[in-house]
Design an enzyme around this catalytic site. Sequence first.
Site, PDB file in Angstrom:
ATOM      1  CE1 TYR A 280     -55.963  42.161  12.198  1.00 15.78           C
ATOM      2  CE2 TYR A 280     -57.700  40.359  12.637  1.00 15.78           C
ATOM      3  CZ  TYR A 280     -56.324  40.910  12.926  1.00 15.78           C
ATOM      4  OH  TYR A 280     -55.784  40.116  13.693  1.00 15.78           O
TER       5      TYR A 280
ATOM      6  CB  VAL B  51     -54.718  37.160  22.229  1.00 14.57           C
ATOM      7  CG1 VAL B  51     -53.866  36.942  23.358  1.00 14.57           C
ATOM      8  CG2 VAL B  51     -54.696  35.877  21.177  1.00 14.57           C
TER       9      VAL B  51
HETATM   10  P1  NDP Z   1     -51.589  44.997  20.504  1.00 17.61           P
HETATM   11  O1  NDP Z   1     -52.453  46.061  20.300  1.00 17.61           O
HETATM   12  O2  NDP Z   1     -51.517  44.820  22.210  1.00 17.61           O
HETATM   13  O3  NDP Z   1     -50.294  45.080  20.128  1.00 17.61           O
HETATM   14  C1  NDP Z   1     -49.684  45.496  18.850  1.00 17.61           C
HETATM   15  C2  NDP Z   1     -48.425  45.927  18.433  1.00 17.61           C
HETATM   16  O4  NDP Z   1     -48.265  46.329  17.095  1.00 17.61           O
HETATM   17  C3  NDP Z   1     -48.088  46.838  19.605  1.00 17.61           C
HETATM   18  O5  NDP Z   1     -46.863  46.448  20.049  1.00 17.61           O
HETATM   19  C4  NDP Z   1     -47.868  48.140  18.407  1.00 17.61           C
HETATM   20  O6  NDP Z   1     -46.944  48.746  18.990  1.00 17.61           O
HETATM   21  C5  NDP Z   1     -47.643  47.410  17.234  1.00 17.61           C
HETATM   22  N1  NDP Z   1     -47.607  48.191  16.129  1.00 17.61           N
HETATM   23  C6  NDP Z   1     -48.791  48.643  15.572  1.00 17.61           C
HETATM   24  N2  NDP Z   1     -48.594  49.436  14.359  1.00 17.61           N
HETATM   25  C7  NDP Z   1     -47.194  49.351  14.296  1.00 17.61           C
HETATM   26  C8  NDP Z   1     -46.309  50.195  13.175  1.00 17.61           C
HETATM   27  N3  NDP Z   1     -46.958  50.773  12.412  1.00 17.61           N
HETATM   28  N4  NDP Z   1     -45.110  49.833  13.462  1.00 17.61           N
HETATM   29  C9  NDP Z   1     -44.594  49.209  14.561  1.00 17.61           C
HETATM   30  N5  NDP Z   1     -45.124  48.438  15.317  1.00 17.61           N
HETATM   31  C10 NDP Z   1     -46.728  48.830  15.279  1.00 17.61           C
HETATM   32  O7  NDP Z   1     -52.203  43.750  19.871  1.00 17.61           O
HETATM   33  P2  NDP Z   1     -51.920  42.056  19.787  1.00 17.61           P
HETATM   34  O8  NDP Z   1     -50.724  42.034  20.608  1.00 17.61           O
HETATM   35  O9  NDP Z   1     -53.014  41.600  20.230  1.00 17.61           O
HETATM   36  O10 NDP Z   1     -51.590  41.761  18.349  1.00 17.61           O
HETATM   37  C11 NDP Z   1     -50.330  41.322  17.786  1.00 17.61           C
HETATM   38  C12 NDP Z   1     -50.636  40.705  16.639  1.00 17.61           C
HETATM   39  O11 NDP Z   1     -51.569  39.566  16.858  1.00 17.61           O
HETATM   40  C13 NDP Z   1     -51.263  41.605  15.404  1.00 17.61           C
HETATM   41  O12 NDP Z   1     -50.595  41.245  14.130  1.00 17.61           O
HETATM   42  C14 NDP Z   1     -52.616  41.004  15.534  1.00 17.61           C
HETATM   43  O13 NDP Z   1     -53.438  41.210  14.359  1.00 17.61           O
HETATM   44  C15 NDP Z   1     -52.463  39.391  15.952  1.00 17.61           C
HETATM   45  N6  NDP Z   1     -53.668  38.930  16.411  1.00 17.61           N
HETATM   46  C16 NDP Z   1     -54.070  39.370  17.502  1.00 17.61           C
HETATM   47  C17 NDP Z   1     -55.308  38.703  18.098  1.00 17.61           C
HETATM   48  C18 NDP Z   1     -56.045  39.166  19.353  1.00 17.61           C
HETATM   49  O14 NDP Z   1     -57.128  38.786  19.479  1.00 17.61           O
HETATM   50  N7  NDP Z   1     -55.437  40.145  20.254  1.00 17.61           N
HETATM   51  C19 NDP Z   1     -55.565  37.502  17.412  1.00 17.61           C
HETATM   52  C20 NDP Z   1     -55.183  37.089  16.290  1.00 17.61           C
HETATM   53  C21 NDP Z   1     -54.161  37.592  15.834  1.00 17.61           C
HETATM   54  P3  NDP Z   1     -46.660  50.432  18.761  1.00 17.61           P
HETATM   55  O15 NDP Z   1     -48.009  50.948  18.998  1.00 17.61           O
HETATM   56  O16 NDP Z   1     -45.702  50.715  20.027  1.00 17.61           O
HETATM   57  O17 NDP Z   1     -45.995  50.702  17.551  1.00 17.61           O
HETATM   58  C1  8X3 Z   2     -58.476  38.484  15.520  1.00 13.66           C
HETATM   59  C2  8X3 Z   2     -58.348  39.737  16.467  1.00 13.66           C
HETATM   60  O1  8X3 Z   2     -60.353  41.116  17.779  1.00 13.66           O
HETATM   61  O2  8X3 Z   2     -60.734  40.654  15.569  1.00 13.66           O
HETATM   62  O3  8X3 Z   2     -57.485  38.648  14.839  1.00 13.66           O
HETATM   63  O4  8X3 Z   2     -60.997  38.976  17.073  1.00 13.66           O
HETATM   64  S1  8X3 Z   2     -60.059  40.089  16.753  1.00 13.66           S
END
Ligand code: NDP
Ligand code: 8X3
Length: 250
Positions: free
Chosen positions: A158, A191
């Site tokens: 990751y 988040v």
């Molecule tokens: P969620 O799991 O809530 O959302 C992830 C989203 O990615 C979903 O809508 C999912 O939709 C989509 N997704 C995953 N795989 C695919 C795929 N193969 N094709 C299309 N869509 C895909 O997580 P977050 O909202 O937290 O994550 C969003 C971004 O933020 C990510 O890039 C994550 O790395 C980043 N991030 C998150 C943090 C956190 O603490 N939550 C911190 C830092 C960064 P579906 O399953 O419908 O395809």
């Molecule tokens: C960081 C997401 O869950 O590894 O991008 O802290 S988490």
Amino acid sequence: MNVARMPRPDSVALVTGASSGIGAATAQALAGLGCRVICAGRRSERVQAVAEKLGGKGFPLVLDVTDPDSIAKALASLPADWRDITILVNNAGTDKGGRERFDKGNIDDWVGTIETNVTGLIRITHAVIPGMIERDLGHIVNIGSISGFTPYAGGTIYAGSKYAVHGFSESLRKDYRGTGVRVTEILPGLVRTEFAFQRWEDDPEKAQKFYDDFGECLDPEDIANTVAYAVSQPPNVVISQLVVLPSAAG
Ligand code: NDP
Ligand code: 8X3
């Protein structure tokens, strides 16, 4: 002083991973700025529901960023008046099977994370950017992570994927400097979303505990607000990177 209003009224934005968390909140925030928003993700009912909440400003698009055919077909299916994408938010991401020592992780999960977070992001960007270059107008917002500059045990893949997003974003911005195509990377801390529930899909209690033990996390809307801030800057300004942390962790 440059007073051009950004984003331009009725701009088309594409948000990947709009079916949940940061992506769903970002779709809402961009619609609030007057954009029309293509809400993309694999789960059809979820992208449909998010797009419907935006009224006429939402368009659901089912696609899998790891599948080149799916990307090509989905983009080709867009109605003519939804094709001129001027904002691309590369948000789809996963850490399925992550937070494990490298040898203990499943190789298919490891590869899947790279295919989603890195290769998928590159594929979507490569498909969308020609229109931006042609119109000399575009903004790509990549959702990185603080894991992209602070590695941790259990984060080989990751963190590695987010280091790649960071390097890609930095170089991409330089590829298009002096043009109308801008590149921003947002690097959030923790988040509270469905992210940990996807990581430990067989153990929701562990995911819940992960967030609860951390204490006060960011909300998806906090990140959506920073995306809205970045795309609202006048054309002579590019927000190159924004690191966003929960205040308790700052
Ligand atoms: P969620 O799991 O809530 O959302 C992830 C989203 O990615 C979903 O809508 C999912 O939709 C989509 N997704 C995953 N795989 C695919 C795929 N193969 N094709 C299309 N869509 C895909 O997580 P977050 O909202 O937290 O994550 C969003 C971004 O933020 C990510 O890039 C994550 O790395 C980043 N991030 C998150 C943090 C956190 O603490 N939550 C911190 C830092 C960064 P579906 O399953 O419908 O395809
Ligand atoms: C960081 C997401 O869950 O590894 O991008 O802290 S988490």
